[in-house]
Write a protein that holds these residues in place. Structure first.
Motif, PDB file in Angstrom:
ATOM      1  N   THR A   9       0.842  -1.194   0.000  1.00  0.00           N
ATOM      2  CA  THR A   9       0.000   0.000   0.000  1.00  0.00           C
ATOM      3  C   THR A   9       0.875   1.241   0.000  1.00  0.00           C
ATOM      4  OG1 THR A   9      -1.815  -1.094   1.144  1.00  0.00           O
ATOM      5  CG2 THR A   9      -1.732   1.307   1.291  1.00  0.00           C
ATOM      6  N   ALA A  10       0.561   2.160  -0.929  1.00  0.00           N
ATOM      7  CA  ALA A  10       1.299   3.422  -1.021  1.00  0.00           C
ATOM      8  C   ALA A  10       0.353   4.592  -0.821  1.00  0.00           C
ATOM      9  CB  ALA A  10       1.974   3.528  -2.387  1.00  0.00           C
ATOM     10  N   PHE A  11       0.840   5.621  -0.158  1.00  0.00           N
ATOM     11  CA  PHE A  11       0.101   6.882  -0.021  1.00  0.00           C
ATOM     12  C   PHE A  11       0.919   7.936  -0.763  1.00  0.00           C
ATOM     13  CE2 PHE A  11      -0.941  10.962   1.717  1.00  0.00           C
ATOM     14  CZ  PHE A  11      -2.271  10.903   2.115  1.00  0.00           C
ATOM     15  N   VAL A  12       0.285   8.594  -1.740  1.00  0.00           N
ATOM     16  CA  VAL A  12       0.979   9.636  -2.509  1.00  0.00           C
ATOM     17  C   VAL A  12       0.242  10.954  -2.311  1.00  0.00           C
ATOM     18  CG1 VAL A  12       1.860  10.346  -4.759  1.00  0.00           C
ATOM     19  CG2 VAL A  12       1.613   7.903  -4.244  1.00  0.00           C
ATOM     20  N   ALA A  13       0.938  11.941  -1.788  1.00  0.00           N
ATOM     21  CA  ALA A  13       0.326  13.261  -1.562  1.00  0.00           C
ATOM     22  C   ALA A  13       0.501  14.141  -2.801  1.00  0.00           C
ATOM     23  CB  ALA A  13       0.962  13.916  -0.340  1.00  0.00           C
ATOM     24  N   GLY A  14      -0.387  15.119  -2.931  1.00  0.00           N
ATOM     25  CA  GLY A  14      -0.310  16.044  -4.068  1.00  0.00           C
ATOM     26  C   GLY A  14      -0.390  15.305  -5.387  1.00  0.00           C
ATOM     27  N   ALA A  15      -1.412  14.446  -5.528  1.00  0.00           N
ATOM     28  CA  ALA A  15      -1.381  13.452  -6.610  1.00  0.00           C
ATOM     29  C   ALA A  15      -2.459  13.636  -7.683  1.00  0.00           C
ATOM     30  CB  ALA A  15      -1.489  12.052  -6.011  1.00  0.00           C
ATOM     31  N   SER A  16      -3.144  14.795  -7.702  1.00  0.00           N
ATOM     32  CA  SER A  16      -4.152  14.970  -8.746  1.00  0.00           C
ATOM     33  C   SER A  16      -3.535  15.386 -10.078  1.00  0.00           C
ATOM     34  CB  SER A  16      -5.208  16.000  -8.321  1.00  0.00           C
ATOM     35  OG  SER A  16      -4.626  17.277  -8.200  1.00  0.00           O
ATOM     36  N   VAL A  66      -2.356  19.138   2.774  1.00  0.00           N
ATOM     37  CA  VAL A  66      -1.263  18.620   3.610  1.00  0.00           C
ATOM     38  C   VAL A  66      -0.673  19.678   4.551  1.00  0.00           C
ATOM     39  CG1 VAL A  66      -0.648  16.708   2.085  1.00  0.00           C
ATOM     40  CG2 VAL A  66       0.454  18.952   1.754  1.00  0.00           C
ATOM     41  N   THR A  67      -1.113  20.919   4.415  1.00  0.00           N
ATOM     42  CA  THR A  67      -0.663  21.938   5.380  1.00  0.00           C
ATOM     43  C   THR A  67      -1.491  21.904   6.665  1.00  0.00           C
ATOM     44  OG1 THR A  67      -2.059  23.680   4.459  1.00  0.00           O
ATOM     45  CG2 THR A  67       0.155  23.470   3.536  1.00  0.00           C
ATOM     46  N   HIS A  68      -2.521  21.048   6.715  1.00  0.00           N
ATOM     47  CA  HIS A  68      -3.344  20.912   7.922  1.00  0.00           C
ATOM     48  C   HIS A  68      -3.095  19.528   8.527  1.00  0.00           C
ATOM     49  CE1 HIS A  68      -5.670  24.625   7.362  1.00  0.00           C
ATOM     50  NE2 HIS A  68      -5.517  24.375   6.080  1.00  0.00           N
ATOM     51  N   ALA A  69      -2.403  19.509   9.645  1.00  0.00           N
ATOM     52  CA  ALA A  69      -1.973  18.230  10.236  1.00  0.00           C
ATOM     53  C   ALA A  69      -3.165  17.322  10.538  1.00  0.00           C
ATOM     54  CB  ALA A  69      -1.159  18.485  11.497  1.00  0.00           C
ATOM     55  N   GLU A  70      -4.291  17.913  10.950  1.00  0.00           N
ATOM     56  CA  GLU A  70      -5.434  17.056  11.307  1.00  0.00           C
ATOM     57  C   GLU A  70      -6.013  16.386  10.058  1.00  0.00           C
ATOM     58  OE1 GLU A  70      -5.381  20.315  11.394  1.00  0.00           O
ATOM     59  OE2 GLU A  70      -7.143  21.028  10.323  1.00  0.00           O
ATOM     60  N   GLN A  71      -5.941  17.064   8.911  1.00  0.00           N
ATOM     61  CA  GLN A  71      -6.408  16.440   7.657  1.00  0.00           C
ATOM     62  C   GLN A  71      -5.444  15.320   7.234  1.00  0.00           C
ATOM     63  OE1 GLN A  71      -7.522  19.120   4.446  1.00  0.00           O
ATOM     64  NE2 GLN A  71      -8.283  20.667   5.877  1.00  0.00           N
ATOM     65  N   ILE A  76      -4.300   9.561   6.424  1.00  0.00           N
ATOM     66  CA  ILE A  76      -3.477   8.352   6.648  1.00  0.00           C
ATOM     67  C   ILE A  76      -4.322   7.292   7.373  1.00  0.00           C
ATOM     68  CG2 ILE A  76      -1.475   7.423   7.892  1.00  0.00           C
ATOM     69  CD1 ILE A  76      -0.535   9.039   5.530  1.00  0.00           C
ATOM     70  N   ALA A  77      -5.119   7.727   8.351  1.00  0.00           N
ATOM     71  CA  ALA A  77      -5.956   6.767   9.086  1.00  0.00           C
ATOM     72  C   ALA A  77      -6.946   6.085   8.140  1.00  0.00           C
ATOM     73  CB  ALA A  77      -6.699   7.483  10.216  1.00  0.00           C
ATOM     74  N   GLN A  78      -7.531   6.868   7.234  1.00  0.00           N
ATOM     75  CA  GLN A  78      -8.497   6.286   6.290  1.00  0.00           C
ATOM     76  C   GLN A  78      -7.808   5.288   5.347  1.00  0.00           C
ATOM     77  OE1 GLN A  78     -11.055   9.262   4.515  1.00  0.00           O
ATOM     78  NE2 GLN A  78     -12.035   7.718   3.208  1.00  0.00           N
ATOM     79  N   SER A 119       4.467  20.145   6.029  1.00  0.00           N
ATOM     80  CA  SER A 119       3.594  19.103   5.462  1.00  0.00           C
ATOM     81  C   SER A 119       4.319  17.762   5.429  1.00  0.00           C
ATOM     82  CB  SER A 119       3.141  19.486   4.050  1.00  0.00           C
ATOM     83  OG  SER A 119       4.248  19.494   3.160  1.00  0.00           O
ATOM     84  N   THR A 120       5.610  17.797   5.097  1.00  0.00           N
ATOM     85  CA  THR A 120       6.404  16.560   5.055  1.00  0.00           C
ATOM     86  C   THR A 120       6.493  15.950   6.450  1.00  0.00           C
ATOM     87  OG1 THR A 120       7.712  17.545   3.278  1.00  0.00           O
ATOM     88  CG2 THR A 120       8.642  15.608   4.365  1.00  0.00           C
ATOM     89  N   ILE A 121       6.716  16.819   7.429  1.00  0.00           N
ATOM     90  CA  ILE A 121       6.835  16.330   8.814  1.00  0.00           C
ATOM     91  C   ILE A 121       5.491  15.760   9.285  1.00  0.00           C
ATOM     92  CG2 ILE A 121       7.269  17.064  11.205  1.00  0.00           C
ATOM     93  CD1 ILE A 121       9.327  19.084  10.007  1.00  0.00           C
ATOM     94  N   SER A 122       4.388  16.448   8.963  1.00  0.00           N
ATOM     95  CA  SER A 122       3.060  15.942   9.364  1.00  0.00           C
ATOM     96  C   SER A 122       2.778  14.587   8.720  1.00  0.00           C
ATOM     97  CB  SER A 122       1.951  16.912   8.936  1.00  0.00           C
ATOM     98  OG  SER A 122       2.107  18.148   9.560  1.00  0.00           O
ATOM     99  N   LEU A 123       3.088  14.465   7.446  1.00  0.00           N
ATOM    100  CA  LEU A 123       2.840  13.190   6.754  1.00  0.00           C
ATOM    101  C   LEU A 123       3.657  12.068   7.384  1.00  0.00           C
ATOM    102  CD1 LEU A 123       2.751  14.583   3.111  1.00  0.00           C
ATOM    103  CD2 LEU A 123       0.958  13.132   4.100  1.00  0.00           C
ATOM    104  N   CYS A 124       4.921  12.336   7.656  1.00  0.00           N
ATOM    105  CA  CYS A 124       5.765  11.293   8.259  1.00  0.00           C
ATOM    106  C   CYS A 124       5.272  10.967   9.662  1.00  0.00           C
ATOM    107  CB  CYS A 124       7.226  11.753   8.297  1.00  0.00           C
ATOM    108  SG  CYS A 124       7.960  11.847   6.659  1.00  0.00           S
TER     109      CYS A 124
END
Ligand SMILES: NC(=O)c1ccc[n+]([C@@H]2O[C@H](COP(=O)([O-])OP(=O)(O)OC[C@H]3O[C@@H](n4cnc5c(N)ncnc54)[C@H](OP(=O)(O)O)[C@@H]3O)[C@@H](O)[C@H]2O)c1
Length: 267
Positions: A9-16, A66-71, A76-78, A119-124
Motif C-alpha cells: 500500500t502506497a500513499f501519494v500526496a499532491g497526486a491529482s 497537507v498543510t493541515h496536520a489534522e487532515q 493516513i488513518a483512512q 507538510s512533510t513532517i506531518s505526513l511522516c
C-alpha cells in the motif's frame, strides 16, 4: 527486475496532477494499492478514476490539504482502515510562489515552510507508526520525499523554495538515521525542470518579467542541463518507484536528482 511492490500500500500526496499523479500511476503499475490525495475533490476523484481504469489497481482518492496536520492524520488513518496497512509514503505538495529573496516578506517564508517542510513532517508523523509495523513484518517500509533541484543548487528566483527544501533535506537525513534500525528507508528525489502545470506557471512568471515567449523560456531551462531538454513526469516517477521498491532496501538518506544534469556539483 521485480520491484516487490505487488499488494503493497502506497500513499501519494499532491497526486491529482503532475509529479504526484505520475508517481501514483507508476506505483499502481507496479502492483500497489494507492491512496492519493489533493485539496480539490473533483480533481483527485477524476485522477483516481483514470488510474483505476488504466491499471485495475485499488485506488483511494482522499481530499486532504497537507498543510493541515489534522487532515493529514485523517487521510493516513483512512488509508490504513481501507487497505489494512501502509508500506510506502510519498510526501509531496505544490510549490511556493517565485521571487527573489528580498521580494518576500516573513509571512511568505512561513507559508512556504508550512507547504513544503511542515507538510512533510506531518505526513511522516502520521505514517510512521504504520510504516514501523510494515518494517517489523517484512522489512519493507519506504519514505520518499519530493523536493527540488533547488535544494542542491538554489535557483535565485525561487527563494521560498530554496529555503523550505533545505529544511526537508535536513529532516530526511535526520529521519533516515533515526529509523534506520527498523529497516525503513528515507530518501528525497529532486526534480529538475519537468513538464507539469507548476512549470507552466513558472514559465508564465518569467514571460511576464522578460517578455520572452514560452519556447524561449523553455529553451533557456533546457540549456542549463547536461541533457538539453525538459524532463517528463514519468521519468521522475520511475525513480520514486525504484526507491519505493524492495531492491532499493540499502539506499537511505540519499538525495537523488532527476534533473537532466542541471546540478553542477561533484556529489
Ligand atoms: N515540475 C517541476 O519542474 C518541478 C521542479 C522542481 C520542484 N518541483 C516541485 O515538485 C512538487 C510537485 O510539482 P508539480 O510540478 O507536480 O506541481 P503541480 O503540477 O502544481 O501539482 C501539484 C499537486 O499537488 C497538489 N497540491 C498542491 N498543494 C497541496 C496541498 N496543500 N495539499 C495537498 N495537495 C496539494 C495539487 O492538487 P490540488 O490543487 O487539487 O490540491 C497537485 O495535484 C512541487 O513542490 C514543486 O515545486 C517541481
Amino acid at each position: 527486475m521485480d520491484f516487490g511492490l505487488t499488494d503493497r500500500t502506497a500513499f501519494v500526496a499532491g497526486a491529482s496532477k503532475g509529479l504526484g499523479r505520475a508517481t501514483a500511476r507508476a506505483l499502481a503499475h507496479e502492483g500497489c494499492r494507492v491512496a492519493m490525495c489533493s485539496r480539490n475533490g473533483d480533481r483527485i476523484a477524476s485522477a483516481a478514476e483514470d488510474l483505476r481504469t488504466e491499471t485495475g489497481a485499488e485506488v483511494l482518492p482522499l481530499v486532504c490539504d497537507v498543510t493541515h496536520a489534522e487532515q493529514v492524520d485523517a487521510a493516513i488513518a483512512q488509508t490504513v482502515d481501507t487497505f489494512g496497512g501502509l508500506h510506502v509514503l510519498v510526501s509531496n505538495a505544490g510549490g511556493p510562489p517565485s521571487g527573489m529573496a528580498t521580494e518576500m516578506d516573513p509571512e511568505d517564508y512561513r507559508d512556504a515552510v508550512e507547504l513544503n517542510l511542515m507538510s512533510t513532517i506531518s505526513l511522516c508523523d502520521a505514517a510512521l507508526p504504520h510504516l514501523r509495523t510494515a518494517a517489523a513484518e517484512d522489512d519493507h517500509a519506504r519514505i520518499v520525499m519530493v523536493t527540488s533541484v533547488s535544494a542542491k543548487q538554489p535557483i535565485p528566483a525561487l527563494a521560498l523554495s530554496n529555503t523550505a527544501r533545505a529544511g526537508v533535506q535536513g529532516y530526511a537525513k535526520s529521519l533516515a538515521e533515526d529509523v534506520g534500525e527498523t529497516g525503513m528507508t528515507v530518501n528525497t528525489v529532486l526534480p529538475g525542470y519537468t513538464r507539469t502545470q507548476r512549470l507552466d506557471e513558472l514559465a508564465g512568471d518569467i514571460q511576464a518579467d522578460t517578455g520572452q515567449s514560452y519556447s524561449e523560456v523553455e529553451a533557456g531551462w533546457a540549456d542549463e542541463n547536461a541533457l538539453p531538454r525538459i524532463g517528463e513526469p514519468e521519468e521522475f516517477a520511475a525513480t520514486v518507484a525504484f526507491l519505493a521498491s524492495a531492491p532499493a532496501g540499502y539506499i537511505t538518506g540519499a538525495a537523488v536528482p532527476v534533473d537532466g544534469g542541471r546540478s553542477k556539483h561533484l556529489l
